[in-house]
Design an enzyme around this catalytic site. Sequence first.
Site, PDB file in Angstrom:
ATOM      1  N   CYS A 115       1.006  -1.431   0.083  1.00  0.00           N
ATOM      2  CA  CYS A 115       0.005  -0.002   0.088  1.00  0.00           C
ATOM      3  C   CYS A 115       0.871   1.289   0.024  1.00  0.00           C
ATOM      4  O   CYS A 115       0.324   2.391  -0.388  1.00  0.00           O
ATOM      5  CB  CYS A 115      -0.995  -0.063   1.191  1.00  0.00           C
ATOM      6  SG  CYS A 115      -2.161  -1.339   1.245  1.00  0.00           S
ATOM      7  N   HIS A 248      -3.118   7.387   2.083  1.00  0.00           N
ATOM      8  CA  HIS A 248      -3.407   6.346   1.592  1.00  0.00           C
ATOM      9  C   HIS A 248      -4.923   5.770   1.966  1.00  0.00           C
ATOM     10  O   HIS A 248      -5.254   6.060   3.281  1.00  0.00           O
ATOM     11  CB  HIS A 248      -2.551   4.959   2.163  1.00  0.00           C
ATOM     12  CG  HIS A 248      -2.935   3.718   1.988  1.00  0.00           C
ATOM     13  ND1 HIS A 248      -3.285   3.169   0.657  1.00  0.00           N
ATOM     14  CD2 HIS A 248      -3.278   2.896   2.849  1.00  0.00           C
ATOM     15  CE1 HIS A 248      -3.752   2.111   1.045  1.00  0.00           C
ATOM     16  NE2 HIS A 248      -3.633   1.559   2.173  1.00  0.00           N
ATOM     17  N   ASN A 278     -10.312   0.123  -0.071  1.00  0.00           N
ATOM     18  CA  ASN A 278      -8.604   0.145  -0.157  1.00  0.00           C
ATOM     19  C   ASN A 278      -8.002  -0.412  -1.429  1.00  0.00           C
ATOM     20  O   ASN A 278      -8.271  -1.686  -1.718  1.00  0.00           O
ATOM     21  CB  ASN A 278      -8.249  -0.776   0.895  1.00  0.00           C
ATOM     22  CG  ASN A 278      -6.556  -0.497   0.953  1.00  0.00           C
ATOM     23  OD1 ASN A 278      -5.769  -0.118   0.276  1.00  0.00           O
ATOM     24  ND2 ASN A 278      -5.956  -0.928   2.344  1.00  0.00           N
TER      25      ASN A 278
HETATM   26  N1  ACO Z   1     -18.929  -7.799   8.679  1.00  0.00           N
HETATM   27  C1  ACO Z   1     -19.652  -8.079   9.881  1.00  0.00           C
HETATM   28  N2  ACO Z   1     -19.110  -8.575  11.029  1.00  0.00           N
HETATM   29  C2  ACO Z   1     -17.599  -8.577  10.937  1.00  0.00           C
HETATM   30  C3  ACO Z   1     -17.090  -8.346   9.744  1.00  0.00           C
HETATM   31  C4  ACO Z   1     -17.814  -7.755   8.528  1.00  0.00           C
HETATM   32  N3  ACO Z   1     -17.201  -7.517   7.183  1.00  0.00           N
HETATM   33  N4  ACO Z   1     -15.616  -8.731   9.851  1.00  0.00           N
HETATM   34  C5  ACO Z   1     -15.357  -8.969  11.163  1.00  0.00           C
HETATM   35  N5  ACO Z   1     -16.617  -8.881  11.704  1.00  0.00           N
HETATM   36  C6  ACO Z   1     -16.938  -9.100  13.206  1.00  0.00           C
HETATM   37  C7  ACO Z   1     -15.831 -10.189  13.688  1.00  0.00           C
HETATM   38  O1  ACO Z   1     -16.321 -11.590  13.340  1.00  0.00           O
HETATM   39  C8  ACO Z   1     -16.188  -9.788  15.011  1.00  0.00           C
HETATM   40  O2  ACO Z   1     -17.104 -10.518  15.807  1.00  0.00           O
HETATM   41  P1  ACO Z   1     -17.147 -11.268  17.310  1.00  0.00           P
HETATM   42  O3  ACO Z   1     -17.051 -10.157  17.933  1.00  0.00           O
HETATM   43  O4  ACO Z   1     -18.658 -11.959  17.048  1.00  0.00           O
HETATM   44  O5  ACO Z   1     -16.046 -12.358  17.098  1.00  0.00           O
HETATM   45  C9  ACO Z   1     -16.394  -8.341  15.239  1.00  0.00           C
HETATM   46  O6  ACO Z   1     -16.789  -7.937  13.825  1.00  0.00           O
HETATM   47  C10 ACO Z   1     -15.032  -7.510  15.628  1.00  0.00           C
HETATM   48  O7  ACO Z   1     -14.059  -7.987  14.629  1.00  0.00           O
HETATM   49  P2  ACO Z   1     -12.670  -7.305  14.746  1.00  0.00           P
HETATM   50  O8  ACO Z   1     -11.736  -7.937  13.804  1.00  0.00           O
HETATM   51  O9  ACO Z   1     -12.255  -7.176  16.334  1.00  0.00           O
HETATM   52  O10 ACO Z   1     -13.229  -5.849  14.247  1.00  0.00           O
HETATM   53  P3  ACO Z   1     -12.387  -4.438  14.384  1.00  0.00           P
HETATM   54  O11 ACO Z   1     -13.170  -3.553  15.333  1.00  0.00           O
HETATM   55  O12 ACO Z   1     -10.897  -4.856  14.823  1.00  0.00           O
HETATM   56  O13 ACO Z   1     -12.331  -3.916  12.777  1.00  0.00           O
HETATM   57  C11 ACO Z   1     -11.171  -3.643  10.931  1.00  0.00           C
HETATM   58  C12 ACO Z   1     -12.023  -4.869  11.824  1.00  0.00           C
HETATM   59  C13 ACO Z   1     -11.985  -2.828  10.254  1.00  0.00           C
HETATM   60  C14 ACO Z   1     -10.530  -4.595   9.850  1.00  0.00           C
HETATM   61  C15 ACO Z   1     -10.280  -3.064  11.904  1.00  0.00           C
HETATM   62  O14 ACO Z   1      -9.221  -3.755  12.608  1.00  0.00           O
HETATM   63  C16 ACO Z   1      -9.169  -2.065  10.882  1.00  0.00           C
HETATM   64  O15 ACO Z   1      -9.739  -0.999  10.666  1.00  0.00           O
HETATM   65  N6  ACO Z   1      -8.086  -2.666  10.895  1.00  0.00           N
HETATM   66  C17 ACO Z   1      -7.070  -1.718   9.928  1.00  0.00           C
HETATM   67  C18 ACO Z   1      -6.842  -2.507   8.907  1.00  0.00           C
HETATM   68  C19 ACO Z   1      -6.981  -2.064   7.530  1.00  0.00           C
HETATM   69  O16 ACO Z   1      -7.540  -0.933   7.271  1.00  0.00           O
HETATM   70  N7  ACO Z   1      -6.024  -2.595   6.591  1.00  0.00           N
HETATM   71  C20 ACO Z   1      -6.121  -2.226   5.390  1.00  0.00           C
HETATM   72  C21 ACO Z   1      -4.880  -2.916   4.760  1.00  0.00           C
HETATM   73  S1  ACO Z   1      -3.665  -2.216   5.430  1.00  0.00           S
HETATM   74  C22 ACO Z   1      -3.314  -0.604   5.185  1.00  0.00           C
HETATM   75  O17 ACO Z   1      -3.785  -0.483   3.958  1.00  0.00           O
HETATM   76  C23 ACO Z   1      -3.098   0.201   5.898  1.00  0.00           C
END
Ligand code: ACO
Length: 321
Positions: A115, A248, A278
């Site tokens: 990225c 980004h 993304n």
């Molecule tokens: N739809 C519905 N529920 C979902 C989804 C979805 N697509 N994905 C995960 N969940 C659920 C999980 O199963 C979990 O459920 P549970 O509590 O019953 O187990 C719940 O949502 C919470 O899951 P987490 O993984 O803890 O969610 P989090 O709050 O961390 O959000 C996210 C996930 C959005 C990916 C977050 O961690 C984030 O923004 N991370 C940054 C990563 C990113 O943007 N990466 C891009 C690539 S890297 C870059 O470009 C910089």
Amino acid sequence: MIFARIAGTGSHLPGEPVTNDDLVRRGIDTSDEWVTVRTGIRARHFAAPGTNSSDLALIAARQAIEAAGCSSADIDLIIVATSTPDFIFPSTATLVQAGLGIRNNCAAFDVQAVCCGFVYALATAEKFIRSGSHRRALVIGAEVFSRILDWTDRSTCVLFGDGAGAVVLEASDEPGVRAMALHADGSHHPDLWVPGNVAGGQVMGDPFLRMNGQTVFKFAVKALDEVMREVINLAGVPQESIDWFVPHQANIRIIQSSAKHLGLPMEKVVTTVGIHGNTSAASIPLALDCAVRDGRIRPGQRIVLEGIGGGFAWGAALIDV
Ligand code: ACO
């Protein structure tokens, strides 16, 4: 002294937008509310089968060349940032070169910094231009991330999309790129990776993107805050003199958190993640081109570009446009 300045921008998103509700209709166990609230993503675009990164890159490149008021024959360097190249080899940059009909006197190669690839590619092109060896570079970010998504993993497949963005970077007496900073820490590679390769005619390992989302989130906010401060200090300009931040486009909450750390009003931050998700290396030039074409970013203004991705690799650039 030779500087490098952005002479034109272009971008391309393939096909029709695919909304969060469309993903639900396609059988992904998610909801528009979950994706919108956690990421700010409302839609993304997917390239049709048979359409590859070089096809998207070529469209963006032609737009950038037109905006720069030059022709393909004037380009003497092509760098494509991609993690989803058309082939293992040759480079996607050489395919773009062939598509533009450039036969000679033009170096072409890819860079791989996921990225942050566009920032790495821009820094590379800037060094070539400042050295005097090359005069006009096409710097492109192009991706078909849809090809490396595991559609049974809802925590990743809703986040990414396909697209391309390009700039023409040319030699100039005036800056231009004023400061750049690049960093990497490979010890984090298992937090965001595609842990597979091809050997003996087969995929060895796992061909899909895997991510530890919360680790990425925390690291990204800290690293982006630090690297933006670094380029502002390197350029020796006041933070208030910066008109636009073009981050980004991974996730609106990462963008908002890093803006908050730096004390930036969101009115100064270009955000397009909502419309294309993304797109990895393509996201910064896509956002840049969008803001140039809608008139927000104007000649004479000062911008900061920043990105972070797998590795981790991260970086930023401060540029007068
Ligand atoms: N739809 C519905 N529920 C979902 C989804 C979805 N697509 N994905 C995960 N969940 C659920 C999980 O199963 C979990 O459920 P549970 O509590 O019953 O187990 C719940 O949502 C919470 O899951 P987490 O993984 O803890 O969610 P989090 O709050 O961390 O959000 C996210 C996930 C959005 C990916 C977050 O961690 C984030 O923004 N991370 C940054 C990563 C990113 O943007 N990466 C891009 C690539 S890297 C870059 O470009 C910089």
